[in-house]
Structure formats: C-alpha cells, structure tokens
Design a protein around this motif. Sequence first.
Motif, PDB file in Angstrom:
ATOM      1  N   SER A  82     -34.862  -6.524  -6.890  1.00  0.00           N
ATOM      2  CA  SER A  82     -33.649  -6.521  -6.746  1.00  0.00           C
ATOM      3  C   SER A  82     -33.041  -7.134  -5.986  1.00  0.00           C
ATOM      4  CB  SER A  82     -33.268  -5.388  -6.616  1.00  0.00           C
ATOM      5  OG  SER A  82     -33.661  -4.624  -7.714  1.00  0.00           O
ATOM      6  N   LYS A  85     -29.753  -9.073  -6.737  1.00  0.00           N
ATOM      7  CA  LYS A  85     -28.918  -8.658  -7.469  1.00  0.00           C
ATOM      8  C   LYS A  85     -28.048  -9.518  -5.761  1.00  0.00           C
ATOM      9  CE  LYS A  85     -30.033  -5.087  -9.521  1.00  0.00           C
ATOM     10  NZ  LYS A  85     -31.483  -5.078 -10.087  1.00  0.00           N
ATOM     11  N   TYR A 180     -33.614   0.986 -16.767  1.00  0.00           N
ATOM     12  CA  TYR A 180     -33.174   0.389 -16.005  1.00  0.00           C
ATOM     13  C   TYR A 180     -34.085  -1.110 -16.470  1.00  0.00           C
ATOM     14  CZ  TYR A 180     -39.095   1.205 -16.262  1.00  0.00           C
ATOM     15  OH  TYR A 180     -39.720   1.277 -16.333  1.00  0.00           O
ATOM     16  N   SER A 331     -28.637  -0.288  -7.119  1.00  0.00           N
ATOM     17  CA  SER A 331     -29.620  -1.379  -7.868  1.00  0.00           C
ATOM     18  C   SER A 331     -29.492  -1.527  -9.017  1.00  0.00           C
ATOM     19  CB  SER A 331     -30.904  -1.237  -8.008  1.00  0.00           C
ATOM     20  OG  SER A 331     -30.933  -2.087  -7.470  1.00  0.00           O
ATOM     21  N   ASN A 333     -29.652  -2.356 -12.830  1.00  0.00           N
ATOM     22  CA  ASN A 333     -30.061  -3.517 -13.292  1.00  0.00           C
ATOM     23  C   ASN A 333     -29.081  -3.877 -14.563  1.00  0.00           C
ATOM     24  OD1 ASN A 333     -31.879  -3.645 -11.921  1.00  0.00           O
ATOM     25  ND2 ASN A 333     -33.519  -2.909 -12.893  1.00  0.00           N
ATOM     26  N   GLU A 337     -27.484  -8.217 -15.658  1.00  0.00           N
ATOM     27  CA  GLU A 337     -27.107  -8.401 -16.807  1.00  0.00           C
ATOM     28  C   GLU A 337     -25.463  -9.179 -16.943  1.00  0.00           C
ATOM     29  OE1 GLU A 337     -29.614 -10.432 -16.374  1.00  0.00           O
ATOM     30  OE2 GLU A 337     -30.701  -8.601 -15.603  1.00  0.00           O
ATOM     31  N   ASP A 378     -33.514 -14.451 -14.398  1.00  0.00           N
ATOM     32  CA  ASP A 378     -32.258 -13.227 -14.939  1.00  0.00           C
ATOM     33  C   ASP A 378     -30.904 -13.343 -13.720  1.00  0.00           C
ATOM     34  OD1 ASP A 378     -34.301 -11.805 -12.867  1.00  0.00           O
ATOM     35  OD2 ASP A 378     -34.325 -10.728 -14.443  1.00  0.00           O
ATOM     36  N   SER A 380     -31.020  -9.333 -12.695  1.00  0.00           N
ATOM     37  CA  SER A 380     -30.867  -7.964 -11.407  1.00  0.00           C
ATOM     38  C   SER A 380     -32.506  -8.551 -10.819  1.00  0.00           C
ATOM     39  CB  SER A 380     -31.629  -7.210 -13.087  1.00  0.00           C
ATOM     40  OG  SER A 380     -32.821  -7.250 -13.543  1.00  0.00           O
ATOM     41  N   MET A 382     -35.299  -8.413 -12.050  1.00  0.00           N
ATOM     42  CA  MET A 382     -36.710  -7.665 -12.943  1.00  0.00           C
ATOM     43  C   MET A 382     -37.498  -8.396 -13.669  1.00  0.00           C
ATOM     44  SD  MET A 382     -36.412  -4.167 -14.231  1.00  0.00           S
ATOM     45  CE  MET A 382     -37.616  -4.358 -15.762  1.00  0.00           C
TER      46      MET A 382
END
Length: 496
Positions: A82, A85, A180, A331, A333, A337, A378, A380, A382
Amino acid sequence: MKVKKYILTLFIVMLAFYPFTDGTKQQTAIATDEYAQLGISINKILQDERLDGATTGVSIRKANSGELIYAHFGETRLHPASNMKLLTGAAALETLGENYRFSTEVLSDGTVKAGMLSGDLYLKGKGDPTLLKQDFDIFAKDLAARGIKKINGNLIGDDTWYDDVRLSQDITWTDESYYYAAQVSALTASPNADYDAGTVIVEAHPNSIVGEPAKIKVLPETDLVNIINRSKTVPAGEVKDITIERQHGSNNIIIEGTVPAGGTVTREWIAIWEPSYYALDLFKTSLEEQGIKFVGKHKITLGKTPSDAQLLTFKNSMALKELFIPFMKLSNNGHAEVLAKEMGKVVYGEGSWEKGLQVIEENSEEMGLNMETIMIRDASGMSHVNLIPSNEVTNLLVAVQNEPWYNTFLSSLPVAGISDRFTGGTLRNRMKTEPTVGNVKAKTGTLTAVSALSGYATTKDGELLTFSVLINNDLAAVTPIEDQIATAIASYTKPK
C-alpha cells in the motif's frame, strides 16, 4: 588527539559504507559521515533473523534538500504494497485538486403529471465511493417533494462514466470476496462512513438456542445478496470457527462454522458482485420508503442516460481533501482504484485503469521519479507485480513538500501511536512511546510476504527526514523491525 578523532570518524564512516556481516549473511549499506552512527544502528537492526531470506530496501533522505543520507539496497526494485498509494495520492491531488468532488445524478426522460412520472428514471454514477443509504433516502425525498408518487417506467443505473472492468488485473479469486478487493464501478455504495464502496457488512450473532444457526444481519439491508447460512451455535466456551465468504460470480454469501452461545459477533465486509445493482437496489428501497411506487411492467437494469434527460436531483461528494483521511489513514484500496479511473476520465476522457495508471506514471515522472526503474500495475498496491525502489519512494516524499497540496497529503498519513482511527489510522497501535508517538507520520503497507513503511520522522535535533522501508519475501512478523528503524531515526542526534 585530532589524528585519533579523525581515524575514529573514518572508521565509523567505513562501517556505515562497508558490507555489514554476521558470518551468515551480508548486508550492504551506505551512509554519509554525518549520519554514520545512524547507519550503524540501522545495519544492526537489519541483522534481525526475521529478515533471513528476505530482501529489505531502506532509504533515508534529508527532507529539506533531498540528499540521500542512508541507503540499504535503495536501488533494488521491491513490491511496495500500500505504499503505492503515496504515488496515487500525489497524482490525484495534483491532477484533480484538493477541492475536487464526485457527483451522482438522478435524471428522467419522462414527464410528471398528476403525481405520475411517465418515463424512465436514471441513477447516474460518476465514481462517488461515499454514497450511503441515507443519500439514496435524500434522493427519494427530493423526488417526493417534486410531487412524484408513481413511476411508469424503468429504474436504470448508468455506470458508463467508467469502463466495465471491475477488478484490476492482478486481483485473485481468494481476495475478491472481501472489502479490500471490492469491484470498482462508477455507480456504487458504501455500508458506513469508512466508505468501503461496493461492500456490505455481514454480521453473525450467536443464536440463543444451542444447535441453531447463527443469526445473520446484513448492513445495509439489500435484496441483492442471498444468505446461505450453514453455521451452528455451540455451547458457551467452545471454539468459535466461522467463515463468511461470497461465492465467486454471484451474490451468494455463505456462512459456515461454529459460534459459541453468548460469544462475540463475527463481522465481515463482503464485496458485492456488480455493485451498480447494489446502488440501484438501495435507491429502489428508498423510493418505496417514501411511498413512491413503480406501476405496470418495469425493469431494474443498467443503461446509458439519454442526452436530453432532465436532471431531477443530485449530490456532490465531500472534497478530495476530506476523502483523503479515510483513503490514506485506513488504506482504502477502493478509493485508490476509483481515483485512478477518475484521473483517466478527467485527463484522457477514459475512466479505465490503463489511462489512470498512465496519469500516475506521468505525474510521478514530473515529480522527479525515475520511471525506468518502476512498474505500476494498480493504484492501491494490491498487485504483487508493482515494483519500486525505496530510493524512489523517498524521492517522492521530498518532492511533494513543494506542492500547494502538501499539507493535505501530510495530514492524511497515519500518525504513530495516536489511538483515534482517523488520526493514527493504521499506525494507531504502533510506536506508542517517545520519541515516535505523534512524530512518525507514515504510510503502512501489507501483503502476503510484503511489508512496508514510508514517511516522515523528526530527529532529536529537530531535523525532518524522509524514510522508506520495503521488506519483501518475509515469512515472519516484520513490522517491529520497521518500527525500530523509525525509532532509530526519531532518536538520532548528530555528533557534535
């Protein structure tokens, strides 16, 4: 004496630069002479046996100049979890702005006469992840205030603001049942003020009768989910062993296992399959609660709002600077996104991951990051395919200080040891004593075999430093090691 002092200083600097080894593994690090003792302290921390077989990247810079004062595998590309982010948040603040708001609209292509809306009713989403059941209630009240009592038409959800790809490319089946890894849609809803969009809260309460299934509660109530309850209440004192999962490709939520009588509630945030229908279902319920009924044959479906449809009511979300608190502190996700798709929509007219990630990459490059050594899959974190060196994370943390939105960025980071969820966030139960409590402000990151902590800490001398710790391939709990490094920074005093 001067010669001896010089030799001692040189020795300390060499220790900081030279490979540090305990005979079983080798760790390489560099540090400037002014911070040699800090480098030695961190090198010792990195000898922890919990890091055996793991790869750890550590980077520390002076916040005011960006000078790199310590690096341990700082150029090695690692999964950020994370901490991704940080890049997404910086891009969103720069691209959309602190005062940016999402909107949701209710429109119709029909006419109202004698309390009857003759025509279709459209619920058009534009990405707002903060819609709650109470917001749909307000929409329904607004329609009732217009004199609408009946609708002779269809209820249509418009989620075309974004594309129809619901999950980023590296989400696995084992994750997608849970909050998440919730599906991303331009039309969605959240169960509470944490704003985990596209999810419902499922609670399993012990039954008062042993042998009977647990009592299940879904928040908010929705007909979209189908509860399959295979659980059993067992005598008090027995082991609680219960799972709550959504079946892939459906909204069947399966509850299995045992709950002890008189025991605690089990609660899961479960991701909805096709959240656009979730928002539509909540809106339909709100309409019915306001006495607004559909007459004749009608459908609840998805479609595109006609260009000549008339706006009946709308809602703007909170400003982005307010959304950043649950986004970064907890945090979230889904928020990351959504922000990616929104940036793609605003900059390139396409609400897709491809265009959104392109914006993040371009903004990161403008911030001075070396994108030739970074892979973004991505927004986030993930994905286990994201790659970034810790030196580039600290590079970003230095660069954002020059931006007009920096205070919003900084205020959104979790604060060590502060118990309030929306202040301490994911650091509320870590580093709860001096000199770290209230001092370390940093983004956490956790995936299977990945842990990260990157942010800001002020030394005992009052100097602000940026740091990044990325740990990959760990098989033990390594957050205490991250905390030790942050504590070493916060405790550091330069030699006189």
